[in-house]
Design a protein around this motif. Structure first.
Motif, short mmCIF file in Angstrom:
data_model
loop_
_atom_site.label_atom_id
_atom_site.label_comp_id
_atom_site.label_asym_id
_atom_site.label_seq_id
_atom_site.Cartn_x
_atom_site.Cartn_y
_atom_site.Cartn_z
N ARG A 1 -3.59 -13.90 -9.37
CA ARG A 1 -5.05 -13.80 -9.39
C ARG A 1 -5.55 -13.38 -10.76
O ARG A 1 -6.57 -13.86 -11.25
CB ARG A 1 -5.57 -12.81 -8.34
N MET B 1 -5.96 -17.75 -10.95
CA MET B 1 -5.71 -18.62 -9.80
C MET B 1 -6.57 -18.18 -8.62
O MET B 1 -6.81 -16.98 -8.43
CB MET B 1 -4.23 -18.53 -9.37
N SER B 2 -7.01 -19.15 -7.84
CA SER B 2 -7.70 -18.81 -6.59
C SER B 2 -6.66 -18.32 -5.60
O SER B 2 -5.46 -18.46 -5.82
CB SER B 2 -8.41 -20.04 -6.04
N GLU C 1 -4.49 -21.22 -4.52
CA GLU C 1 -3.56 -21.64 -5.58
C GLU C 1 -2.40 -20.66 -5.70
O GLU C 1 -1.24 -21.06 -5.86
CB GLU C 1 -4.31 -21.74 -6.92
#
Lengths: 246, 245
Positions: B144, B148-149, B152
């Protein structure tokens, strides 16, 4: 000009535990700010609130003058890209090679092509002195090498600010120097850095400003020479005495 | 002693009925592979819902927990009977659910596969959950922090590690699933045990069942060995990144 990063009156509670009691902090672009203080003083929580791994309960966080405290979803992901973070426990991806650790987020987040991402990663890993380890898995590296990979991984996102959360605390003493050298070089290149550390020499020699935190507040702040040689606060003096003359 | 060997190891009976038993075993293998694949997908989906933290998914989380409790707590045979005995009569369901005849397999085959999936999905959900929980929180945080989400990070960082760590227990459950396919004979699927039983009924001799047992072992023994070895291999490697804890 507004500072790169600004923290205003930050509050954080874990249940009844009041970890941050109104912390103010300004990080001008290109500056290195070190935060020192005893364990449990809230230093790490402060850092983790900045990129929203923890949610603050009050106050504000401004990046380039824009509040990021209420951001959600893709907007938050976008801001996190601009703020790199290095952890005490490295948190490298054990199922990926050193090279892929640095490549992955470039591909996933930035949609960079594989070739370009590999080129950037190779370059960064060279800068942290790990050219020979590209195809190794993190588990086969020393702690100091792992932490340098972690720094390269964060830098691969081309962050505007870097957060360092006690990055040498889990390292054997002889491995600390390599990591600190990388951080020194980064500071010299003008990276904006917020560093929580127990390495007093780094805080003294590299920082533009040192903050001493205790009990969830900033007890004292100032230029390193003053804070380390002539602290104004009794608590700062006692802490430094304990750390520097064990 | 002779009679013992004749009852269980009569090579003549085995030889004569080998095609029938082998055809049954092929059904067993098909059923195992299809139900195994489906229950992996289903189990992983259940585990992801159960492990999610999103507030919007709270009701789904409760349902998932209830589902897992229920289907781990009732016999597979009962699920087989419930599905095959009544699905065809529930008129509002689409025809491919009431009378599935996909890929050349009869409807009972798919009812059996569905029952196995429903039951083993619940078991595998717990296996996957353990795998997901074993991935250190720092992995998600590091992902994170790179921008990244959540999805993801799950897809590229957390899931690959979780799945890798649960391969041995997954294979264990696959062996169990394969053995449990013998239960679906009650709805008329002539898998290997049913085939052997039919031979037993004709010849008053159990050798065809012995043959079935041997065919099972051809698959399950190497799998079990593989599981043992990969577990031994995984143990010392454990947490290779992260420095001193």
């Amino acid at each position: 000009m507004s500072p790169k990063l600004r923290i205003e009156g930050l509050q954080k509670r874990y249940g009844r535990l009041h970890v941050l009691r109104g912390v103010d902090l300004t990080v001008p672009a290109g500056a290195v700010i070190s935060v020192i203080g005893p364990s449990g003083s809230g230093k790490s929580t402060l850092l983790r609130c900045v990129n929203r791994l923890e949610e603050a309960d009050g106050g504000d966080i401004l990046l380039d003058g824009q509040s990021i405290r209420e951001l959600r979803g893709p907007a938050l992901d976008l801001v996190r890209r601009r703020i790199g973070m290095v952890f005490q426990q490295f948190n490298l991806f054990p199922h990926r090679t050193v090279l892929d650790n640095v490549v992955l987020a470039q591909q996933v987040v930035n949609r960079t092509g594989r070739d370009e991402a590999v080129a950037a990663a190779t370059d960064l890993l060279r800068q942290v002195g790990l050219t020979e380890k590209l195809d190794e898995y993190p588990g086969r590296l020393s702690g100091g090498q792992q932490q340098r990979v972690a720094i390269a991984r964060a830098l691969a996102m081309r962050p505007e600010v870097m957060l360092f959360d006690e990055v040498t605390s889990a390292l054997d003493p002889e491995l600390v120097t390599d990591v600190l050298d990388v951080m020194r070089e980064l500071a010299r290149q003008g990276m904006t850095m917020l560093v929580v550390t127990h390495e007093m020499s780094f805080a003294r020699d590299v920082s533009d400003e040192v903050l001493f935190m205790d009990g969830g507040v900033v007890v004292e702040r100032g230029d390193p020479a003053t804070v380390f040689t002539a602290p104004a606060q009794e608590r700062t003096a006692r802490f430094l005495d304990r750390i520097l003359n064990p | 002693m002779d009679v013992f060997f004749r009852q269980y190891f009569d090579l003549g009976v085995m030889w004569t009925h080998f095609p029938k038993v082998l055809a049954g075993f092929w059904i067993t293998v098909e059923l195992s592979l299809i139900a195994g694949a489906l229950s992996m997908v289903w189990g992983l989906a259940l585990a992801l819902v159960r492990g999610s933290r999103a507030r919007a998914l709270a009701p789904a989380r409760v349902l998932t927990v209830a589902y897992i409790d229920v289907f781990r707590g009732i016999p597979l045979l009962l699920v087989v009977l419930v599905i095959s005995g009544s699905l065809p009569f529930i008129e509002f369901l689409p025809r491919w659910v009431r009378a599935p005849e996909l890929f050349g397999q009869p409807d009972v085959f798919w009812f059996g596969a569905a029952a196995l999936t429903v039951t083993y999905g619940a078991y595998l959900a717990e296996v996957f959950r353990a795998g997901l929980e074993a991935v250190p929180r720092g992995q998600l945080e590091a992902s994170r922090s790179l921008g990244m989400s959540h999805s993801e990070a799950m897809r590229h960082v957390v899931l690959p590690q979780a799945v890798r760590s649960v391969v041995p227990p997954l294979l264990n459950d696959f062996i169990a699933l394969m053995k449990d396919t013998s239960l679906v004979q009650v709805i008329g699927i002539v898998e290997v045990v049913r085939a052997g039983r039919e031979v037993q009924g004709e010849t008053f001799n159990s050798s065809a069942l012995t043959l079935g047992a041997l065919l099972f072992l051809v698959v399950t023994l190497p799998l079990a060995r593989f599981v043992d070895r990969s577990m031994a291999r995984n143990r010392p490697a454990g947490a290779s990144t992260g420095g001193p804890a």
